[in-house]
Scaffold this active site. Structure first.
Site, short mmCIF file in Angstrom:
data_model
loop_
_atom_site.label_atom_id
_atom_site.label_comp_id
_atom_site.label_asym_id
_atom_site.label_seq_id
_atom_site.Cartn_x
_atom_site.Cartn_y
_atom_site.Cartn_z
N CYS A 118 0.77 -1.24 0.00
CA CYS A 118 0.00 0.00 0.00
C CYS A 118 0.81 1.29 0.00
O CYS A 118 0.63 2.13 -0.88
CB CYS A 118 -0.97 0.00 1.18
SG CYS A 118 -0.20 -0.50 2.73
N HIS A 205 -1.84 6.42 5.04
CA HIS A 205 -0.70 5.50 5.17
C HIS A 205 0.57 6.06 4.54
O HIS A 205 1.40 5.33 4.02
CB HIS A 205 -1.03 4.12 4.58
CG HIS A 205 -0.29 3.02 5.29
ND1 HIS A 205 -0.50 1.69 5.00
CD2 HIS A 205 0.66 3.05 6.27
CE1 HIS A 205 0.28 0.94 5.77
NE2 HIS A 205 0.98 1.73 6.56
#
Length: 553
Positions: A118, A205
Site C-alpha cells: 500500500c 498510510h
C-alpha cells in the site's frame, strides 16, 4: 530492621517476582495488545459529529476545468470485479458500478499498481514518481509488530521462517513518523494553482505527523482514517470473519479501533459502516463543491483486513455458504455500491460530463485471507511482484475525452495518474524533478495515437522487477532466484524462461541495473522479511517444491 518490616519486604519481593513471572509468561499477549492499549490511552474517540466541509463559491460552469475523482480500493483483487468477465457474479455479487466506468470510458487491460503493497503504491499515485526516488521503499510497520512477529509466525508446518532484524527494529522511528516527505509535489499541490479545491477521504498510510498528513501535502480538507475497524468488533451491525491461521489478522483485531479525524482534530467515531460512511461524506463533498473545480481522493479501506461486513450486506447474500467468502463478498458489494453512489452524485449535481473519474486498487489481493480465486487467473498475491500482486482493476472515464468502451492494451501504472490528471486540469508538471508517469489522454481519445513502449519498475529492497516490451524479469535475493516471463504469450506466468532466453534476461538485468543506479537510501530500514508462497493461500500446507519469495516491510 524489625521482623514485621523484613516480612513485608519478603512478601513484596515475592509479589513482584510473581507479577514478573506472569508478565513474562504472558509477554506475547501483552505485546500483541499493546498498540491498542496505547491508542485507547492517547487517542480517545469522541462521539460522531458531522464533518464541516467547506461550501465552494460559485464559478461560471463554462470556464471550469474538469473535476477529478480518484477512487482507490485497498487490496482489491483483479478477480473481485466483473468488468473483465470474472469476479463474483456467479455468487450473486456483480460490480455494475465499477464496470460502468469501463463501459463509459476505458478499461486498462494491463493496469498495474505502483507496488505490491500500500504505502509505496499510494506514494506513486500521488506523485507520478517511483517512490524509491525519494526514499519511500518499505511499508511503515508498528514496532509492536516486530516485537511479536517471531512468535506470531511460529508454526512448525511452515517451511520458511519470518526473519526479524531486531537491531533495526529497535532503532526504527515511530510508526507515525514514517511516510512521504512533504517536499514531494503531490497531485493535490499541483492542482491548487489551477483553482482546485482538494479533498482527501479515507486511508492515507503516508505518515501521520502534521508535516506528512494530507493538509500539508496539498489537501485543503481531510477526513482521515485513524485506525482499521469498519465497525467496533462487537457492534451488532457488523459481521466478522477472523482468520486464526493469519498472524497479521491476529495482530489487527486486538489493536485496531474505529475512529477518524477531520483536519487533524480529535478522533471521533463514524456513525455507520466505514465504507458507507466514507461514501456519505464523498457525496457531501460533491454537493458542497458543485460550483467549483475539485479533486476528490476517495481512498477506501475496503476490502483490506480485518474482514468485516455490514450485517445488511451479509444478510443479502444467503446463497454464499462459506462464512469467510460471504463476508468478503459483502465487502466487495459495499465497495461497488460506494462507487455507484459517487457516480450518481456527480450526475445529480450535473457534473458527470465534466469529471475525470479513475478507479483502481493499491495492489492485488493477499493470500493471507485464504480465498484462492481473488487474483485469478494470475499467480501471486499482494507482497509479490507476480501479476497477482501487481495487476489490478483499472478504469477511467471522462465523456468527450476518453472514448467509451475501449480496452486499452498498453501497460499503465499508478505513476500515470498524476500526469494524466494534471493535463486534464490544464495545470503544470514540476520541472525540478523526474516525473516517471506519462499523460495517457492523447492515447485515450479514440484517435489512432499509440502509447510508446516504456519499461515499468517495482522495488522492495533487493526484491525487484521490470517489465518491458511484453517481457518481465523478477529478481529475488531471498531466495536467490530469477523468473523471466513472456507476458504476451504467457500472461499467467507459468513458464520461467530464465535458462532459455539469456538475451532477454541480460537485457532486462541491464534495465534494472540502470534504473536503480544512484537511487537514495530508504528513509527507514526494513526489519521484517516475510515469506510468501506464490501459488498457495496462507491456510494451505507448504511443501518443499512450492515456489516462494520474501517481502521486506
Amino acid at each position: 530492621m524489625s521482623k514485621r518490616w523484613r516480612k513485608g519486604l519478603l512478601i513484596t519481593a515475592a509479589l513482584l517476582v510473581l507479577l514478573g513471572g506472569l508478565a513474562y509468561a504472558n509477554r506475547l499477549l501483552i505485546l500483541q495488545y499493546s498498540l491498542g492499549w496505547y491508542t485507547d490511552l492517547f487517542f480517545p474517540r469522541g462521539p460522531h459529529r458531522p464533518a464541516p466541509w467547506e461550501a465552494g463559491p460559485a464559478q461560471p460552469a463554462g470556464k471550469r476545468p474538469p473535476n477529478i475523482v480518484v477512487i482507490l480500493a485497498d487490496d482489491l483483487g483483479i478477480n473481485d470485479v466483473t468488468m473483465g468477465g470474472g469476479g463474483l457474479a456467479a455468487l450473486g455479487v456483480p460490480t455494475p458500478a465499477i464496470d460502468s466506468i469501463a463501459r463509459d470510458g476505458a478499461r486498462f487491460d494491463r493496469g498495474y499498481a505502483g507496488s505490491a503493497v500500500c504505502t509505496v503504491s499510494r506514494a506513486a499515485l500521488l506523485t507520478g514518481r517511483y517512490p524509491w526516488r525519494f526514499g519511500v521503499e518499505f511499508t511503515p510497520t508498528p514496532g509492536a509488530m516486530a516485537r511479536v512477529a517471531g512468535e506470531l509466525y511460529a508454526d512448525p508446518d511452515r517451511l520458511y521462517p519470518v526473519q526479524i532484524d531486531k537491531q533495526a527494529a529497535a532503532g526504527a522511528k515511530d510508526f507515525n513518523d514514517l511516510g512521504m516527505p512533504p517536499s514531494e509535489m503531490t497531485l493535490a499541490k499541483l492542482l491548487k494553482p489551477a483553482g482546485y479545491h482538494t479533498v482527501h477521504i479515507g486511508k492515507w498510510h503516508l505518515g501521520s505527523t502534521p508535516e506528512m498528513r494530507p493538509n500539508n501535502q496539498g489537501f485543503d480538507e481531510t477526513l482521515f482514517m485513524e485506525s482499521g475497524l469498519y465497525l467496533p468488533e462487537k457492534d451488532p451491525r457488523a459481521v466478522n470473519a477472523k482468520q486464526d491461521f493469519d498472524p497479521i489478522d491476529r495482530f489487527l483485531w486486538p489493536n485496531m479501533r474505529f475512529g477518524v479525524s477531520f483536519n487533524g482534530g480529535q478522533w471521533f467515531e463514524p456513525d455507520r459502516y466505514l465504507t458507507d460512511y466514507f461514501t456519505d461524506e464523498a457525496v457531501r463533498v460533491i454537493e458542497k463543491n458543485k460550483h467549483r473545480p475539485f479533486l476528490l481522493y476517495l481512498a477506501h479501506w475496503g476490502v483490506h483486513t480485518p474482514l468485516q461486513a455490514s450485517k445488511e450486506d451479509y444478510d443479502a447474500l444467503p446463497q454464499i455458504k462459506d462464512h469467510r467468502q460471504r463476508v468478503y463478498a459483502a465487502m466487495v458489494r459495499s465497495l461497488d455500491r460506494s462507487v455507484g453512489r459517487v457516480l450518481q452524485a456527480l450526475k445529480d449535481q450535473g457534473l458527470d460530463d465534466n469529471t475525470l473519474v479513475i478507479f483502481t486498487s493499491d495492489n492485488g489481493a493477499p493470500g493471507y485471507i485464504g480465498l484462492p480465486d481473488v487474483n485469478q487467473p494470475y499467480r501471486g498475491w499482494k507482497l509479490t511482484f507476480f501479476e497477482g500482486g501487481l495487476r489490478v482493476p483499472y478504469a477511467a472515464k471522462w465523456p468527450g475525452h476518453i472514448a467509451a468502451g475501449q480496452h486499452y492494451p498498453a501497460p499503465i501504472s499508478n505513476i500515470d495518474v498524476l500526469p494524466t490528471a494534471v493535463a486534464a486540469a490544464g495545470a503544470k508538471l514540476p520541472t525540478d524533478r523526474v516525473i516517471d508517469g506519462v499523460n495517457l489522454l492523447p492515447f485515450l481519445a479514440g484517435a489512432p495515437a499509440t502509447q510508446p513502449q516504456r519499461p515499468l519498475f517495482w522495488r522492495d529492497g533487493r526484491y525487484r522487477a521490470v517489465q518491458a516490451e511484453g517481457w518481465k524479469l523478477i529478481s529475488s535475493e531471498l531466495p536467490r532466484k530469477e523468473w523471466l516471463f513472456n507476458l504476451n504469450e504467457d500472461p499467467t506466468e507459468r513458464h520461467n524462461l530464465i535458462a532459455s532466453r539469456a538475451d532477454k534476461r541480460d537485457a532486462l538485468r541491464k534495465l534494472l541495473e540502470s534504473h536503480h543506479a544512484g537511487m537514495p537510501a530508504p528513509l527507514w530500514p526494513s526489519f521484517i522479511a516475510l515469506p510468501v508462497m506464490i501459488d498457495k493461500t496462507l491456510d494451505k500446507k507448504q511443501l518443499p517444491g512450492d515456489e516462494y519469495t520474501y517481502w521486506f516491510n
